[in-house]
Design a protein around this motif. Structure first.
Motif, mmCIF file in Angstrom:
data_model
loop_
_atom_site.group_PDB
_atom_site.id
_atom_site.type_symbol
_atom_site.label_atom_id
_atom_site.label_comp_id
_atom_site.label_asym_id
_atom_site.label_seq_id
_atom_site.Cartn_x
_atom_site.Cartn_y
_atom_site.Cartn_z
ATOM 1 N N GLY A 198 -24.939 -37.078 34.393
ATOM 2 C CA GLY A 198 -25.273 -38.432 33.962
ATOM 3 C C GLY A 198 -26.524 -38.531 33.123
ATOM 4 N N GLY A 199 -27.177 -37.402 32.840
ATOM 5 C CA GLY A 199 -28.363 -37.420 31.997
ATOM 6 C C GLY A 199 -27.999 -37.585 30.531
ATOM 7 N N VAL A 200 -28.838 -38.310 29.801
ATOM 8 C CA VAL A 200 -28.580 -38.543 28.376
ATOM 9 C C VAL A 200 -28.821 -37.249 27.601
ATOM 10 C CG1 VAL A 200 -29.241 -39.846 26.322
ATOM 11 C CG2 VAL A 200 -29.215 -40.969 28.569
ATOM 12 N N MET A 201 -27.780 -36.759 26.933
ATOM 13 C CA MET A 201 -27.928 -35.521 26.173
ATOM 14 C C MET A 201 -27.896 -35.737 24.663
ATOM 15 S SD MET A 201 -24.482 -33.289 26.205
ATOM 16 C CE MET A 201 -25.327 -32.322 24.976
ATOM 17 N N MET A 202 -27.536 -36.922 24.210
ATOM 18 C CA MET A 202 -27.587 -37.213 22.776
ATOM 19 C C MET A 202 -27.458 -38.708 22.559
ATOM 20 S SD MET A 202 -28.127 -36.160 19.804
ATOM 21 C CE MET A 202 -28.281 -34.433 20.303
ATOM 22 N N ASP A 203 -28.109 -39.195 21.496
ATOM 23 C CA ASP A 203 -27.910 -40.567 21.067
ATOM 24 C C ASP A 203 -27.779 -40.582 19.553
ATOM 25 O OD1 ASP A 203 -30.589 -40.200 20.242
ATOM 26 O OD2 ASP A 203 -31.047 -42.313 20.546
ATOM 27 N N GLY A 204 -27.195 -41.645 19.038
ATOM 28 C CA GLY A 204 -27.021 -41.755 17.597
ATOM 29 C C GLY A 204 -26.132 -42.935 17.258
ATOM 30 N N VAL A 205 -25.870 -43.083 15.970
ATOM 31 C CA VAL A 205 -25.023 -44.163 15.476
ATOM 32 C C VAL A 205 -23.636 -43.600 15.163
ATOM 33 C CG1 VAL A 205 -24.670 -45.834 13.616
ATOM 34 C CG2 VAL A 205 -26.958 -45.484 14.561
ATOM 35 N N LEU A 206 -22.595 -44.225 15.715
ATOM 36 C CA LEU A 206 -21.212 -43.822 15.462
ATOM 37 C C LEU A 206 -20.603 -44.812 14.479
ATOM 38 C CD1 LEU A 206 -18.858 -41.915 16.161
ATOM 39 C CD2 LEU A 206 -18.245 -43.502 17.994
ATOM 40 N N MET A 207 -20.226 -44.304 13.305
ATOM 41 C CA MET A 207 -19.691 -45.146 12.239
ATOM 42 C C MET A 207 -18.191 -44.918 12.091
ATOM 43 S SD MET A 207 -22.664 -44.775 9.316
ATOM 44 C CE MET A 207 -22.167 -43.120 8.836
ATOM 45 N N ARG A 208 -17.492 -45.998 11.691
ATOM 46 C CA ARG A 208 -16.062 -45.900 11.426
ATOM 47 C C ARG A 208 -15.795 -46.456 10.020
ATOM 48 N NH1 ARG A 208 -11.215 -48.100 15.458
ATOM 49 N NH2 ARG A 208 -9.563 -46.744 14.625
ATOM 50 N N PRO A 209 -16.052 -45.639 9.000
ATOM 51 C CA PRO A 209 -15.966 -46.151 7.629
ATOM 52 C C PRO A 209 -14.551 -46.451 7.156
ATOM 53 C CG PRO A 209 -16.375 -43.795 7.619
ATOM 54 C CD PRO A 209 -16.495 -44.242 9.042
ATOM 55 N N ASN A 210 -13.544 -45.797 7.735
ATOM 56 C CA ASN A 210 -12.156 -46.005 7.314
ATOM 57 C C ASN A 210 -11.236 -45.627 8.472
ATOM 58 O OD1 ASN A 210 -11.704 -43.027 7.129
ATOM 59 N ND2 ASN A 210 -13.122 -43.220 5.402
ATOM 60 N N GLU B 196 -9.383 -43.038 8.788
ATOM 61 C CA GLU B 196 -9.137 -41.608 8.915
ATOM 62 C C GLU B 196 -10.261 -40.838 9.592
ATOM 63 O OE1 GLU B 196 -6.219 -40.340 8.055
ATOM 64 O OE2 GLU B 196 -5.567 -42.356 7.423
ATOM 65 N N GLU B 197 -11.458 -41.408 9.645
ATOM 66 C CA GLU B 197 -12.596 -40.612 10.120
ATOM 67 C C GLU B 197 -13.650 -41.468 10.819
ATOM 68 O OE1 GLU B 197 -13.746 -38.779 6.454
ATOM 69 O OE2 GLU B 197 -14.633 -40.591 5.648
ATOM 70 N N PHE B 198 -14.386 -40.812 11.685
ATOM 71 C CA PHE B 198 -15.606 -41.343 12.275
ATOM 72 C C PHE B 198 -16.759 -40.464 11.794
ATOM 73 C CE2 PHE B 198 -12.432 -42.921 15.198
ATOM 74 C CZ PHE B 198 -12.927 -44.134 15.658
ATOM 75 N N ILE B 199 -17.945 -41.052 11.715
ATOM 76 C CA ILE B 199 -19.164 -40.302 11.396
ATOM 77 C C ILE B 199 -20.164 -40.564 12.517
ATOM 78 C CG2 ILE B 199 -21.002 -39.875 9.738
ATOM 79 C CD1 ILE B 199 -18.267 -39.313 8.569
ATOM 80 N N TYR B 200 -20.618 -39.491 13.176
ATOM 81 C CA TYR B 200 -21.637 -39.644 14.215
ATOM 82 C C TYR B 200 -22.955 -39.101 13.685
ATOM 83 C CZ TYR B 200 -23.946 -39.557 18.781
ATOM 84 O OH TYR B 200 -24.815 -39.759 19.838
ATOM 85 N N VAL B 201 -23.935 -39.984 13.553
ATOM 86 C CA VAL B 201 -25.243 -39.606 13.033
ATOM 87 C C VAL B 201 -26.115 -39.238 14.222
ATOM 88 C CG1 VAL B 201 -27.111 -40.246 11.477
ATOM 89 C CG2 VAL B 201 -24.852 -41.282 11.183
ATOM 90 N N GLN B 202 -26.097 -37.952 14.559
ATOM 91 C CA GLN B 202 -26.732 -37.502 15.789
ATOM 92 C C GLN B 202 -28.231 -37.290 15.637
ATOM 93 O OE1 GLN B 202 -25.329 -33.117 16.353
ATOM 94 N NE2 GLN B 202 -27.528 -33.209 16.654
ATOM 95 N N ALA B 203 -28.912 -37.376 16.767
ATOM 96 C CA ALA B 203 -30.337 -37.072 16.817
ATOM 97 C C ALA B 203 -30.529 -35.562 16.930
ATOM 98 C CB ALA B 203 -30.967 -37.804 17.998
ATOM 99 N N ASN B 204 -31.726 -35.147 17.265
ATOM 100 C CA ASN B 204 -32.076 -33.729 17.304
ATOM 101 C C ASN B 204 -31.492 -33.054 18.549
ATOM 102 O OD1 ASN B 204 -33.478 -31.395 16.400
ATOM 103 N ND2 ASN B 204 -35.031 -31.766 17.958
ATOM 104 N N GLY B 205 -30.704 -32.000 18.359
ATOM 105 C CA GLY B 205 -30.142 -31.276 19.494
ATOM 106 C C GLY B 205 -28.801 -30.656 19.153
ATOM 107 N N ASP B 206 -28.354 -29.745 19.990
ATOM 108 C CA ASP B 206 -27.129 -29.003 19.705
ATOM 109 C C ASP B 206 -25.912 -29.722 20.279
ATOM 110 O OD1 ASP B 206 -25.390 -27.103 18.838
ATOM 111 O OD2 ASP B 206 -25.943 -25.577 20.304
#
Length: 371
Positions: free
Chosen positions: A103-115, A117-127
């Protein structure tokens, strides 16, 4: 404990297409997802802060967009993120957090749905990328780093720049809207978002095969009437703290769950299973452990220790002097959620000072500026 800098080799580190636009003898760089970015390029942060608040600034930022495609992409993303991805409509974006199995937060970012066919996840620093790939299993979905590079234009006059350089009308571009457009002959994704708490937008390239210096100079030329000025993260830093915008790896990490950072609204327990759901359903740790601090006596800095009745109760994860509030401000990581706001003191290199516990954000809680 302030930020320290070391001269290091740039071998293995990626340079953005805009690198030469900020590369001066006095530029100090940070590292984020193996990308170099200018933390400070010798600007007066107070002057640039005021310019950000009154006009607009251009920033080279190291966010890392990932592209998700495939017929099972929604199922895949719903497994990864705590929010219901299906609720993000085409042409919109949403803040999305991923948790580990505890339950620990391992990533945050903005999830975009431009069309469609695809999603774009703009992730923060981390693997996050390798974590996600390992969890995909047999789902018909892919997630890849498509070598996208990001600029932000932020400030009250930023939309004047957007309308000059693109075919986007601000009347048809809501907060957290996403569009595809051309700027100076190159195709980009655009989102109405940012890291400052001011009006603004972000520009994401579709690959690295474009003239970054040319785009940078084109934006500055076309943005003259709006007062667009090139800046660096130092002016962003003050505004993001004032706006209560958290930084993964600095303010939040896997030792905190979404409830403890005030983001329980993004945990959608009514959707299908997601990683960390069982742990979040069972946890007793739902009180907020990340709050705000102010001090009229001193600026607050990352690493400053906070005491109550002589006992250390937490530390500052990020801090600054706020010209707007005329006070030191910072994010307070509490060791114990039960800590009260009475008789808090900060101890730093300058001495011992009184400080006050406040709710986040420090400024514009209704987000009227960005909307």
């Amino acid at each position: 404990m302030g930020i320290s800098y070391l001269p290091v080799s740039d071998h293995r580190f990626k340079k953005s297409p805009f690198f030469e636009c900020n590369n001066r003898d006095d530029t100090l760089y940070g590292l984020y997802n193996n990308r170099l970015y200018p933390i400070n390029s010798g600007v007066d942060e107070k002057i640039h802060y005021q310019h950000l608040r009154s006009k607009c600034c251009l920033y080279d930022v190291p966010e890392t967009p990932l592209k998700i495609t495939g017929k099972d992409s929604i199922e895949f993303l719903n497994m990864l993120f705590t929010r219901d991805v299906e609720r993000i409509n085409i042409g919109k974006a949403g803040y999305a957090i991923a948790c580990n199995y505890e339950g620990g937060v391992m990533m945050d970012g903005v999830l975009m749905r431009p069309n469609n066919e695809e999603f774009i996840y703009v992730q923060a620093n981390g693997d996050f990328l390798n974590w996600a790939k390992a969890l995909k299993g047999k789902l018909d979905a892919s997630i890849d780093d498509f070598d996208s590079w990001v600029l932000q234009i932020q400030g009250p006059t930023s939309f004047e720049v957007l309308e000059v350089v693109s075919d986007i009308s601000i009347d048809d571009f809501p907060y957290y809207g996403v569009r595809e457009t051309e700027i100076n002959g190159t195709s980009f994704y655009i989102s109405r978002s940012g890291w400052t708490g001011e009006r603004g937008f972000e520009i994401y390239s579709k690959n690295a095969d474009f003239d970054g210096v040319g785009i940078w100079n084109y934006l500055l030329e076309k943005g003259k009437s709006a007062g667009l000025m090139a800046s660096d993260v130092s002016s962003m830093h003050i505004r993001r703290i004032e706006a209560g915008i958290l930084d993964y790896g600095t303010d939040i990490d896997q030792t905190l769950n979404p409830f403890e950072i005030g983001l329980g609204r993004l945990v959608h327990m009514d959707k299908t299973d997601f990683i960390g759901k069982e742990a979040l359903m069972k946890t007793n740790h739902k009180q907020i452990r990340l709050k705000g601090l102010t001090s009229s006596e001193t600026s607050l800095t990352r690493g400053d220790r906070i005491f109550q009745n002589g006992i250390e109760v937490g530390f500052v994860s990020a801090g600054a002097w706020s010209p707007y509030l005329e006070a030191g401000i910072g994010f307070f990581r509490l060791h114990n959620a039960e800590t009260t706001g009475e008789d808090l003191k900060v101890i730093n290199d300058s001495g011992e000072f009184h400080t006050q516990l406040v709710d986040l954000p420090f400024h514009d809680p209704e987000k009227l500026l960005v909307r």
